[in-house]
Design a protein around this motif. Structure first.
Motif, short mmCIF file in Angstrom:
data_model
loop_
_atom_site.label_atom_id
_atom_site.label_comp_id
_atom_site.label_asym_id
_atom_site.label_seq_id
_atom_site.Cartn_x
_atom_site.Cartn_y
_atom_site.Cartn_z
N MET A 253 18.28 63.63 -61.85
CA MET A 253 17.97 64.79 -61.02
C MET A 253 16.66 64.62 -60.28
N THR B 105 14.70 64.66 -57.93
CA THR B 105 14.21 65.14 -56.64
C THR B 105 12.70 64.92 -56.57
N THR C 49 15.54 65.16 -51.50
CA THR C 49 16.49 64.93 -52.59
C THR C 49 17.81 64.33 -52.10
N GLY D 197 20.27 65.43 -53.90
CA GLY D 197 21.09 66.54 -54.37
C GLY D 197 21.51 66.37 -55.81
N ILE D 198 22.71 66.81 -56.13
CA ILE D 198 23.19 66.67 -57.51
C ILE D 198 24.39 65.74 -57.55
N ARG E 74 27.90 69.62 -49.45
CA ARG E 74 27.12 70.56 -50.26
C ARG E 74 25.65 70.52 -49.83
N GLY F 149 21.96 71.90 -50.93
CA GLY F 149 21.28 72.52 -52.07
C GLY F 149 20.11 73.38 -51.63
N ASP F 150 19.22 73.63 -52.57
CA ASP F 150 18.05 74.47 -52.31
C ASP F 150 17.01 73.77 -51.45
N THR F 151 16.93 72.44 -51.58
CA THR F 151 15.78 71.70 -51.04
C THR F 151 15.49 72.02 -49.56
N THR G 214 12.06 71.82 -57.91
CA THR G 214 13.13 70.90 -58.32
C THR G 214 13.93 71.57 -59.42
N GLY G 215 15.18 71.17 -59.58
CA GLY G 215 16.02 71.76 -60.61
C GLY G 215 17.40 72.03 -60.06
N HIS G 216 18.15 72.88 -60.73
CA HIS G 216 19.52 73.13 -60.30
C HIS G 216 19.52 73.99 -59.04
N GLY G 217 19.92 73.36 -57.93
CA GLY G 217 19.76 73.98 -56.62
C GLY G 217 20.42 75.33 -56.48
N1 LIG Z 1 17.01 67.58 -59.00
C1 LIG Z 1 16.96 68.46 -58.10
O1 LIG Z 1 15.94 69.03 -57.94
C2 LIG Z 1 18.20 68.71 -57.32
C3 LIG Z 1 18.05 69.64 -56.15
N2 LIG Z 1 17.26 70.80 -56.43
C4 LIG Z 1 19.42 70.06 -55.68
O2 LIG Z 1 20.04 70.88 -56.33
O3 LIG Z 1 19.87 69.55 -54.71
#
Ligand SMILES: NC(=O)C[C@H](N)C(=O)O
Length: 310
Positions: free
Chosen positions: A165, A167, A185, A187-188, A195, A197-199, A218-221
Motif C-alpha cells: 500500500m 503510497t 500512488t 492505488g490499491i 478506479r 482513489g482518494d489521492t 495514505t490508507g484505504h482510499g
Molecule cells: N496506500 C494508499 O495510500 C492507497 C491510496 N490511498 C489509494 O487508495 O489509492
C-alpha cells in the motif's frame, strides 16, 4: 522553527525484510526535500522533489513499483497543492509516465483546471514534452507476483493487500511560512480499471492552506474519501488542536466511523509537524533544524544529524 519537510512511504503492514528499504527510501527523500528548502526553494519545490525520489524508488507503490489493476496495468494518481494560493493540480488513472507528481504540478502551473484524467492526462503530458515510458519499466517482479496471487481462486484480498500500500507523500513549510503538500500512488492492488482513489481528490489525498497547515494522507482510499481526511484534520487545527492531536482525531474518526485505517503527515505554518498512523506501520521521516527524525513502527522516533549517512 521553519523550515521543515515531512515524508511518508504509505500506511501499511510492511514485511520485515522490506522495512529497511522503506526506511532508507523515506530518509533519502526527506534529505532531498530539505536540501531544496535550505537552498532557498519553496515548499512546493521541496515536496515535489521528495515525492519524485520516492516515485523513482521501486520499494514504493508510486511511479515505478506501482500496484496493478485487475487487468495487470499501471494506473497512477497524484496531487499537489500550494498553501499560499490554494492552487492545486492532480492527475488520475494516468499511464506510461515515470513521475505523476510532476505532471500534477504542470496541471497546476499550466492549465486552468484542477485535475486531468486517463487519456486526457496523457495527451497533456505529451503536449508538455513529458517522456512516455513503457509500462514494463514501472512494474516490479514483486508487484507482479502479488497481482497473480490475488487473482488465484480463494485469494484473501485483505492479506494480499498487505505490504503493497506504500503510497508516498510529503508536506513542507519553507522559510517564508508557505506550506505545500504532494501525494502520489499506484492505488490499491487489483483495483478495477478506471478506479480513482482518494489521492488526486482535493481534501482527501492532500490539502494545503497557509492559514492552517498542510496534510498528505495514505490508507484505504474509499475510506479516506468518505471522511475527506486531509480537510478534516485541518478543520480540527482550525478549532485549535495541535498538528498531532488533529491528525489523531481525523484518523480515529475514520476508524470508528467507516472502519478505515491510514496515516498522515501534517504541518502548520509555524513549522510544527506530525507523522501519525492507525495502520500497523508507516515509514516516515522529517527534517528540521539539520536533524533527521524517522520511524516505521508505532511509537518509534529516531533522530540523527542530517549530515550523518543512513
Ligand atoms: N496506500 C494508499 O495510500 C492507497 C491510496 N490511498 C489509494 O487508495 O489509492
Amino acid at each position: 522553527m521553519l523550515p521543515v519537510v515531512v515524508v511518508h512511504g504509505g500506511a501499511d503492514h510492511i514485511p520485515k525484510e522490506r522495512s529497511k528499504n522503506s526506511m532508507s527510501g523515506v530518509c533519502s527523500a526527506t534529505r532531498a526535500g530539505y536540501a531544496v528548502l535550505k537552498g532557498g526553494g519553496s515548499s512546493m519545490d521541496a515536496v515535489v522533489e521528495a515525492v519524485t525520489q520516492l516515485e523513482n524508488n521501486p520499494s514504493f507503490n508510486a511511479g515505478c513499483g506501482s500496484v496493478l489493476t485487475v487487468k495487470g496495468d499501471v494506473e497512477m494518481d497524484a496531487i499537489v497543492m500550494d498553501g499560499k494560493t490554494l492552487g492545486s493540480g492532480a492527475v488520475s488513472a494516468v499511464r506510461n509516465i515515470a513521475n505523476p507528481v510532476q505532471l500534477a504540478r504542470l496541471v497546476m502551473d499550466k492549465t486552468s483546471h484542477a485535475c486531468l484524467t486517463a487519456e486526457g492526462a496523457s495527451q497533456f503530458a505529451r503536449s508538455m514534452g513529458v517522456p512516455e515510458v513503457p509500462q514494463e519499466s514501472l512494474i516490479t517482479e514483486y508487484i507482479r507476483m502479488h497481482w497473480k496471487k490475488n487473482l488465484a481462486p480463494g485469494a484473501n484480498p485483505v492479506e494480499c493487500q498487505m505490504g503493497k500500500m506504500g503510497t508516498v507523500g510529503a508536506v513542507a513549510v519553507d522559510s517564508e511560512g508557505n506550506v505545500a503538500c504532494a501525494t502520489s500512488t499506484g492505488g490499491i492492488l487489483n483495483k478495477m480499471e478506471g478506479r480513482v482513489g482518494d489521492t488526486p481528490c482535493i481534501g482527501c489525498g492532500g490539502y494545503a492552506d497557509n492559514q492552517t497547515g498542510a496534510v498528505s494522507t495514505t490508507g484505504h482510499g474509499e475510506a479516506i474519501m468518505k471522511v475527506t481526511l486531509a480537510r478534516l484534520i485541518l478543520f480540527h487545527m482550525e478549532q485549535g488542536q495541535s498538528v498531532e492531536a488533529a491528525s489523531d482525531l481525523g484518523l480515529a474518526y475514520m476508524k470508528s466511523r467507516v472502519g478505515g485505517l491510514g496515516g498522515v503527515v501534517t504541518v502548520d505554518p509555524q513549522g510544527n509537524w506530525a507523522a501519525r498512523f492507525s495502520s500497523l506501520q508507516m515509514a516516515w521521516a522529517a527534517a528540521q533544524k539539520d536533524t533527521l527524525h524517522y520511524g516505521v513502527y508505532c511509537g518509534e522516533h529516531f533522530t540523527q544529524s542530517i549530515e550523518d549517512p543512513n
